[in-house]
Enzyme design. Structure first.
Site: not given
Lengths: 326, 326
Positions: A157, A185
């Site tokens: 990410d 996440h």
């Protein structure tokens, strides 16, 4: 040469591991002077495919790869290890809710958490297999090793965020620093552009487009995995593997002064997060190898709402698996 | 920082390229101080999958990856390039003879050979796509660039050979040197244990088992690809990619004194091979970046028969594609 570092990889015949193993064996994580002993774990039906992966690793003649163990036993795989990449997890099937995924994977991480007690005295574990934060929580809870040895991966990410900001600003990706991705996440993660910098300046000064940052940027990062699947016809593998390598390097190498990386670690209550949750934070690693959460970063009310939402999501995930926690 | 090196990869959405691209973008081939501009070629139906690969490359936030071009035109892909990994080729289908494979792939390499004229003045091409020696011959024949810029990959065979000899002798793989694989990347290749060394000693002195060397070793190397497919359920990808990186590094970095690497290059008649065939030879790269074939290596009559057989095989392959040669 130094003693080999013992590195376990779970889900070792899977696509992400396939991209991790060869780069680890080539010295890209633990250095060109550190031999590697790979300990590869798979489920029993995948042992033949794992044998094929091991044949290919042999076929690379990597000078640093001193030994490989292949096993379907977590106890054997984790015996004496210094690091583990916990990659293996059941994939999300069609129509499955996130809670089903969490429950399906939980028991795997109970057993692997216990098996981590067989590791070396300095054993460290990082979790890639999804839902990685809560899987990491389960493993940590079922293990006796110190909580600061556990982490889950936010780095894909972070890397996606840096690449997007670089692209939008027309700057090289190396100019994008201080990229925190908070929380989980999941597609509620919050990639923090407010505290990010581009060429040393606050990102919102460089990209003077609040609606792009709040809407397009955040949603693009959150949903990037699904977009890759649509284009490639398969889920992210090499980029996830690359993020796993970056993640480990960021925990064993000192962080450049003033910068940070995003790592999900056990909360000690920083930023008001429940103690014990595995929460994505900005992390700095010191020269002595210890790490700490960067504290005191400001957030706008808009950002705080995003932060609170992902915090709440992780609390709910913990609730789903509470029977698996000690 | 230096100017980016322009690197083309063909078959860029395929499995071998998937393992090449990320390692090249991470700096593992051309160095940590050399930015990389990737030019990725695919056939039209694979362009969407290629877009997904490019998304994943972006998602790695590689500091050295400055630019990516995606195209289905060889002319565009090869425009201004310094290096190309020619990976793309039609796979061998069920029941297909080697001659069918050769004829199926030939026209691809005619077009790509011509397109190489668009490369930079220092352009170099290496061929992985099978039959790689003869594909390389076709590309070279249809291009105007110097013949010494072309090579085909024997390195997977070399690496497999080194790993096997290390395993059999109980020595680390780094102890196995001087491993020549003669001729064709096919199951008639001859991995030359007679001239190989283990810990500086002739391999047949260390592994004092002539029948193992002549039978088991040679056949295992020749048929290793099929064995990997049986175990893994897919053909060698990461190990082939790794060999491609080793191959290029061995042509741009000086070879350690006294050692050599196996590379198929345009024969100038060395060892009696027909001039102009792309033949697997022991190669040394000098400090000035030029390379040469190691001459004068002895062969037993048994080895010479193997050598002659693979030479004959390459002559026959040339005959099959003679209508494609200029």
């Amino acid at each position: 040469m130094a003693n080999p570092i013992r590195v376990a990889v779970t889900g070792a015949a899977g696509q992400i591991a396939y991209s991790i193993l060869f780069r680890v064996a080539s010295g890209q994580v633990f250095g060109q002077d550190r031999p590697v002993h790979l300990k590869m774990l798979e489920i029993t039906p995948a042992m033949k495919a794992l044998q094929g992966v091991a044949m290919e690793l042999s076929d690379c003649a990597f000078p640093l790869l001193t030994k490989m163990d292949l096993t379907d036993s977590a106890e054997e795989a984790f015996d004496g290890i210094n690091w583990v990449f916990m990659v293996g997890a059941k994939p999300r099937g069609p129509g499955m809710e996130r809670a089903d995924l969490i429950l399906g994977n939980g028991p795997i991480f109970v057993g692997q958490g216990r098996a981590l007690n067989r590791g070396a005295s300095d054993v460290r574990a990082m979790v890639v297999g999804n839902p990685c934060n809560t899987n990491c929580l389960i493993a940590m809870s079922n293990s006796d090793i110190p909580k600061d040895r556990f982490s889950a991966m936010m780095r894909l990410d972070q890397n996606r965020s840096q690449s997007l900001l670089a692209d939008k600003s027309g700057q090289p990706v190396s100019a994008v620093t201080n990229m925190a991705v908070w929380g989980n996440h999941s597609n509620n993660q919050y990639p923090d552009f407010e505290n990010a910098k581009i060429g040393g300046k606050p990102a919102p000064q460089v990209i003077n487009d609040q609606s792009w940052l709040q809407e397009t940027f955040v949603k693009t990062v959150q949903n990037r995995g699904a977009e890759v699947i649509k284009a490639r016809g398969a889920s992210s593998a090499a980029s996830a593997a690359n993020a796993a390598l970056d993640h480990v390097k960021s925990l064993i190498q000192p962080t450049p002064a003033g910068d940070w990386n995003s790592v999900a670690v056990c909360s000690d209550g920083q930023y008001g997060v429940d103690k014990g949750l595995i929460f994505g934070y900005p992390i700095q690693t010191k020269a002595d190898g210890s790490y700490g959460v960067v504290e005191g970063l400001p957030m706008s009310p808009w950002a705080k709402a995003k932060f609170d939402a992902v915090h709440e999501e992780l609390r709910k995930e913990r609730e789903v698996v509470k029977h698996l926690l000690k």
